[in-house]
Design an enzyme around this catalytic site. Structure first.
Site, PDB file in Angstrom:
ATOM      1  N   SER A   1      -1.333  -5.839   0.251  1.00  0.00           N
ATOM      2  CA  SER A   1      -2.556  -5.040   0.130  1.00  0.00           C
ATOM      3  C   SER A   1      -3.742  -5.675   0.846  1.00  0.00           C
ATOM      4  O   SER A   1      -4.034  -6.864   0.657  1.00  0.00           O
ATOM      5  CB  SER A   1      -2.873  -4.888  -1.365  1.00  0.00           C
ATOM      6  OG  SER A   1      -4.246  -4.649  -1.555  1.00  0.00           O
ATOM      7  N   GLY A   2      -4.446  -4.874   1.622  1.00  0.00           N
ATOM      8  CA  GLY A   2      -5.647  -5.370   2.303  1.00  0.00           C
ATOM      9  C   GLY A   2      -6.722  -5.748   1.301  1.00  0.00           C
ATOM     10  O   GLY A   2      -7.386  -6.781   1.434  1.00  0.00           O
ATOM     11  N   LEU A   3      -6.884  -4.912   0.284  1.00  0.00           N
ATOM     12  CA  LEU A   3      -7.884  -5.194  -0.747  1.00  0.00           C
ATOM     13  C   LEU A   3      -7.560  -6.523  -1.436  1.00  0.00           C
ATOM     14  O   LEU A   3      -8.430  -7.394  -1.577  1.00  0.00           O
ATOM     15  CB  LEU A   3      -7.900  -4.059  -1.787  1.00  0.00           C
ATOM     16  CG  LEU A   3      -8.717  -4.338  -3.045  1.00  0.00           C
ATOM     17  CD1 LEU A   3     -10.198  -4.475  -2.721  1.00  0.00           C
ATOM     18  CD2 LEU A   3      -8.512  -3.242  -4.089  1.00  0.00           C
TER      19      LEU A   3
ATOM     20  N   ASP B   1     -13.266  -6.060   1.488  1.00  0.00           N
ATOM     21  CA  ASP B   1     -12.204  -5.285   2.146  1.00  0.00           C
ATOM     22  C   ASP B   1     -12.802  -4.494   3.311  1.00  0.00           C
ATOM     23  O   ASP B   1     -12.697  -3.270   3.369  1.00  0.00           O
ATOM     24  CB  ASP B   1     -11.563  -4.361   1.085  1.00  0.00           C
ATOM     25  CG  ASP B   1     -10.293  -3.682   1.587  1.00  0.00           C
ATOM     26  OD1 ASP B   1      -9.767  -4.108   2.631  1.00  0.00           O
ATOM     27  OD2 ASP B   1      -9.832  -2.730   0.930  1.00  0.00           O
TER      28      ASP B   1
ATOM     29  N   ASP C   1      -0.467  -3.538   4.674  1.00  0.00           N
ATOM     30  CA  ASP C   1      -1.599  -2.618   4.743  1.00  0.00           C
ATOM     31  C   ASP C   1      -2.413  -3.077   5.961  1.00  0.00           C
ATOM     32  O   ASP C   1      -3.205  -4.013   5.879  1.00  0.00           O
ATOM     33  CB  ASP C   1      -2.401  -2.770   3.438  1.00  0.00           C
ATOM     34  CG  ASP C   1      -3.720  -2.021   3.481  1.00  0.00           C
ATOM     35  OD1 ASP C   1      -3.963  -1.295   4.448  1.00  0.00           O
ATOM     36  OD2 ASP C   1      -4.495  -2.187   2.521  1.00  0.00           O
TER      37      ASP C   1
ATOM     38  N   ASP D   1      -4.786  -1.685   7.586  1.00  0.00           N
ATOM     39  CA  ASP D   1      -6.101  -1.037   7.744  1.00  0.00           C
ATOM     40  C   ASP D   1      -6.065  -0.041   8.912  1.00  0.00           C
ATOM     41  O   ASP D   1      -5.196   0.806   8.948  1.00  0.00           O
ATOM     42  CB  ASP D   1      -7.202  -2.090   7.912  1.00  0.00           C
ATOM     43  CG  ASP D   1      -7.385  -2.914   6.634  1.00  0.00           C
ATOM     44  OD1 ASP D   1      -6.945  -2.444   5.566  1.00  0.00           O
ATOM     45  OD2 ASP D   1      -7.943  -4.012   6.698  1.00  0.00           O
TER      46      ASP D   1
ATOM     47  N   GLU E   1      -4.407   3.399   8.700  1.00  0.00           N
ATOM     48  CA  GLU E   1      -5.145   4.538   8.159  1.00  0.00           C
ATOM     49  C   GLU E   1      -6.081   5.120   9.218  1.00  0.00           C
ATOM     50  O   GLU E   1      -6.574   4.384  10.086  1.00  0.00           O
ATOM     51  CB  GLU E   1      -5.919   4.109   6.907  1.00  0.00           C
ATOM     52  CG  GLU E   1      -6.954   3.034   7.134  1.00  0.00           C
ATOM     53  CD  GLU E   1      -7.374   2.343   5.832  1.00  0.00           C
ATOM     54  OE1 GLU E   1      -6.507   1.762   5.148  1.00  0.00           O
ATOM     55  OE2 GLU E   1      -8.580   2.365   5.511  1.00  0.00           O
TER      56      GLU E   1
ATOM     57  N   LYS F   1     -13.150  -1.012   8.614  1.00  0.00           N
ATOM     58  CA  LYS F   1     -12.972  -0.016   7.552  1.00  0.00           C
ATOM     59  C   LYS F   1     -13.698  -0.434   6.264  1.00  0.00           C
ATOM     60  O   LYS F   1     -14.191  -1.568   6.143  1.00  0.00           O
ATOM     61  CB  LYS F   1     -11.470   0.209   7.276  1.00  0.00           C
ATOM     62  CG  LYS F   1     -10.633  -1.007   6.936  1.00  0.00           C
ATOM     63  CD  LYS F   1     -10.824  -1.632   5.584  1.00  0.00           C
ATOM     64  CE  LYS F   1     -10.536  -0.745   4.422  1.00  0.00           C
ATOM     65  NZ  LYS F   1      -9.145  -0.741   3.995  1.00  0.00           N
TER      66      LYS F   1
ATOM     67  N   ASN G   1     -13.098   0.023   1.892  1.00  0.00           N
ATOM     68  CA  ASN G   1     -12.089   0.412   0.908  1.00  0.00           C
ATOM     69  C   ASN G   1     -12.283   1.872   0.499  1.00  0.00           C
ATOM     70  O   ASN G   1     -13.415   2.340   0.349  1.00  0.00           O
ATOM     71  CB  ASN G   1     -12.167  -0.511  -0.317  1.00  0.00           C
ATOM     72  CG  ASN G   1     -11.068  -0.200  -1.309  1.00  0.00           C
ATOM     73  OD1 ASN G   1     -11.218   0.654  -2.175  1.00  0.00           O
ATOM     74  ND2 ASN G   1      -9.951  -0.884  -1.154  1.00  0.00           N
ATOM     75  N   SER G   2     -11.175   2.564   0.307  1.00  0.00           N
ATOM     76  CA  SER G   2     -11.220   4.013   0.041  1.00  0.00           C
ATOM     77  C   SER G   2     -11.933   4.371  -1.254  1.00  0.00           C
ATOM     78  O   SER G   2     -12.357   5.522  -1.431  1.00  0.00           O
ATOM     79  CB  SER G   2      -9.797   4.565  -0.012  1.00  0.00           C
ATOM     80  OG  SER G   2      -9.146   4.280   1.187  1.00  0.00           O
TER      81      SER G   2
ATOM     82  N   ARG H   1      -1.435   6.635   7.388  1.00  0.00           N
ATOM     83  CA  ARG H   1      -2.151   6.969   6.154  1.00  0.00           C
ATOM     84  C   ARG H   1      -3.260   7.970   6.452  1.00  0.00           C
ATOM     85  O   ARG H   1      -4.117   7.722   7.307  1.00  0.00           O
ATOM     86  CB  ARG H   1      -2.696   5.669   5.573  1.00  0.00           C
ATOM     87  CG  ARG H   1      -3.733   5.820   4.502  1.00  0.00           C
ATOM     88  CD  ARG H   1      -3.876   4.488   3.803  1.00  0.00           C
ATOM     89  NE  ARG H   1      -5.116   4.342   3.081  1.00  0.00           N
ATOM     90  CZ  ARG H   1      -5.453   3.256   2.402  1.00  0.00           C
ATOM     91  NH1 ARG H   1      -4.634   2.211   2.375  1.00  0.00           N
ATOM     92  NH2 ARG H   1      -6.591   3.197   1.770  1.00  0.00           N
TER      93      ARG H   1
ATOM     94  N   HIS I   1      -3.466   9.617   0.595  1.00  0.00           N
ATOM     95  CA  HIS I   1      -4.234   8.868  -0.395  1.00  0.00           C
ATOM     96  C   HIS I   1      -5.235   9.781  -1.095  1.00  0.00           C
ATOM     97  O   HIS I   1      -5.784  10.697  -0.475  1.00  0.00           O
ATOM     98  CB  HIS I   1      -4.976   7.710   0.289  1.00  0.00           C
ATOM     99  CG  HIS I   1      -5.324   6.596  -0.650  1.00  0.00           C
ATOM    100  ND1 HIS I   1      -4.832   6.496  -1.921  1.00  0.00           N
ATOM    101  CD2 HIS I   1      -6.128   5.504  -0.488  1.00  0.00           C
ATOM    102  CE1 HIS I   1      -5.293   5.417  -2.506  1.00  0.00           C
ATOM    103  NE2 HIS I   1      -6.094   4.785  -1.662  1.00  0.00           N
TER     104      HIS I   1
HETATM  105  C1  SPV Z   1      -5.057  -1.591  -0.535  1.00  0.00           C
HETATM  106  O1  SPV Z   1      -4.335  -1.948  -1.451  1.00  0.00           O
HETATM  107  O2  SPV Z   1      -5.755  -2.360   0.124  1.00  0.00           O
HETATM  108  C2  SPV Z   1      -5.144  -0.179  -0.200  1.00  0.00           C
HETATM  109  C3  SPV Z   1      -4.949   0.779  -1.230  1.00  0.00           C
HETATM  110  O3  SPV Z   1      -5.447   0.133   0.912  1.00  0.00           O
HETATM  111  S1  SPV Z   1      -6.473   1.192  -1.802  1.00  0.00           S
HETATM  112  O4  SPV Z   1      -7.184   0.029  -2.203  1.00  0.00           O
HETATM  113  O5  SPV Z   1      -6.170   2.098  -2.873  1.00  0.00           O
HETATM  114  O6  SPV Z   1      -7.206   1.878  -0.745  1.00  0.00           O
HETATM  115 MG    MG Z   2      -6.276  -1.334   1.978  1.00  0.00          MG
END
Ligand code: SPV
Ligand code: MG
Length: 493
Positions: A42-44, A54, A81, A83, A110, A116, A118-119, A155, A186
């Site tokens: 996971s990027g986060l 992130d 992930d 990004d 994505e 980027k 975070n979503s 994504r 997502h």
């Molecule tokens: C991550 O885990 O970094 C994701 C998923 O991209 S989210 O945080 O839900 O965007």
């Molecule tokens: Mg991410």
């Protein structure tokens, strides 16, 4: 099976599959040991573990370094992930090359702009990538991969940015046609309505991946019914570790003591296991010079003899005897052999064994370490055993012995007899086989009615019935505790 093939199979399988977040090698290993078939890098979570946001604050090569550790520590596939691919098509395809070199099974990119966000942070104001530009990026990534099974997931962030299901479907279809192996759709809603609407239109055109972080209440069985291929549990190891670390730090800070946390944290053995310490132990026996890999057992019969024991310990270590355990053998408490028996699991093979209250010159230890017999005791040919263990051997000490093996015939307790050939100083050595024999002799003696009176002399005498015990002669060159203290005093004056 290749990691990439494992991931491709997960995405293409007929049933719903799940992968679990990890953010470093330790969490990746835990995910694998738990039983998951794949890892979401996971990027986060990775950025949070690095202490940054992130927002692509960690450079892509810094992420690669983390991934390399994760991949080395595990055998299941990792889906990165990625990004936005860290730039345009050119950066994204170079990323694929570098991931393949590190045995990463796939990457998800994505359709947003670099850098980027975070979503789940200000989703509506996030700009989406141009569909054509993003499709070109996917094509470039698929064209450059060397391994046919390397997975590229595209994504779609249309729902996050508030563009609706129609736009999401349009984008998903464009990315499918560009060559993506799966679509990640997502959503940040707390229910799965958007996802359901998307899936109903999408049908089973192409594998779909989802991340139900926000709609966590939706039963997983519904995702299966909707035809979802892969569910990502995206950040729960990171969040679990934050909670556990905060609680533990808080408790230790408050108590200024470890007393109430020891039982709540993983034992150190678990840490060593996750680091694969066992493998190194095994490799050391194969590749290290044996002299630097020996075991030592100190039989503590005089716990108060701290100074002489410390000297002995230093000398053992200086001679490569690094793995040292102590066993209490106070005759006055349970009896010497009974306490030895109680701690017999510590009596390992290839071991130097020594009482804690004797001290000997370094050459004695060096010679004993080179001795090839299974059980060898060190005997002072000048001693008569007035206070120690007199021994009778197969041959008295003389220059003629030189390379000849002398065996123990018996160990007595009555010193100064005419037939005594020397005195056992309390230092001996057992091979792996020797340790097994000693253990067997120890076991036999525990049937005795007098077991609490038995000593090391009885053990060695019993051992003689099972296997020869070799004698290594020395001439003085060792001190018992009383003499050691006298020598120290004389030295101080
Ligand atoms: C991550 O885990 O970094 C994701 C998923 O991209 S989210 O945080 O839900 O965007
Ligand atoms: Mg991410």
């Amino acid at each position: 099976m290749k990691k990439s093939t494992q991931l491709k199979n997960l995405i293409r399988s007929n049933q719903l599959e799940t992968i679990m977040e990890a953010h470093n090698a330790l969490s990746a290993k835990i995910v694998e040991e738990t039983g998951f078939k794949g890892i979401w890098a996971s990027g986060l979570s990775i950025s949070a573990a690095l202490g940054v946001r992130d927002n692509n604050e960690a450079s892509w090569t810094q992420i690669l370094e983390v991934l390399e550790f994760m991949s080395d520590a595990t055998t299941i596939p990792i889906l990165l992930d990625g990004d936005t691919g860290y730039g345009n098509f050119n950066n994204a395809r170079r990323l694929v090359q570098k991931l393949e070199q590190r045995d990463i099974a796939g990457v998800c990119i994505e359709d947003k702009l670099f850098p980027k966000t975070n979503s789940f942070i200000r989703g509506e104001v996030q700009q989406l990538a141009d569909i054509e530009e993003f499709s070109g990026k996917i094509k470039a990534m698929k064209d450059v991969q060397k391994d046919d099974d390397f997975v590229v997931v595209s994504r779609v962030e249309a729902l996050i940015a508030g563009w609706g299901v129609k736009e999401a479907l349009k984008r998903a279809e464009a990315y499918r046609q560009a060559g993506a192996d799966a679509i990640l759709i997502h959503s940040k809603q707390s229910d799965s309505n958007e996802i359901e609407a998307f899936m109903k239109e999408w049908g089973n055109r192409h594998p779909v991946v989802i991340v139900p972080t926000k709609y966590y209440k939706t039963p997983t069985s519904l995702f299966q019914e909707l035809g979802v291929s892969l569910v990502i549990w995206a950040n729960h190891n990171l969040r679990a570790s934050i909670k556990a670390m905060k609680e533990t730090s808080g408790k230790i800070y408050q108590d200024q003591s470890l007393l109430h946390v020891e039982q709540t944290v993983s034992p150190l053995e678990e840490v060593f296991h996750l680091q694969n310490e066992e493998e190194l132990g095994h490799a050391e026996t194969l590749y290290l010079p044996q002299s630097s890999n020996k075991n030592g057992t100190i039989l503590v019969r005089k716990p108060e003899a701290l100074a002489i024991q410390a000297e002995q310990l230093e000398q053992l270590k200086a001679n490569g005897v690094n793995n040292i355990v102590t066993i209490p053998v106070q005759e006055s408490i349970t009896g010497e052999l009974v306490s030895l028996y109680q701690h017999r699991d510590k009596l390992g093979g290839d071991t130097i064994i020594s009482y804690n209250d004797i001290f000997y010159k370094p050459y004695i230890l060096k010679e004993l370490l080179q001795d090839k017999n299974d059980i060898t005791i060190v005997v002072d040919a000048d001693g008569r055993g007035a206070n120690g263990n007199p021994v009778i051997t197969s041959e008295a000490h003389s220059k003629l012995l030189f390379n000849k093996t002398v065996n123990l015939q018996s160990m007595t307790t009555i010193g100064n007899q005419a037939n005594v050939h020397g005195e056992f100083i309390g230092l001996w050595k057992v091979s792996e086989k020797g340790a097994a024999i000693i253990n067997k002799a120890l076991e036999d003696l525990m049937n005795s009615d007098r077991k609490s009176e038995l000593t090391l002399a009885d053990l060695l005498n019993r051992t003689l019935a099972l296997h020869p015990v070799a004698v290594h002669y020395i001439k003085s060159s060792w001190l018992d505790r009383e003499t050691y203290e006298k020598v120290q005093e004389a030295g101080d004056n």
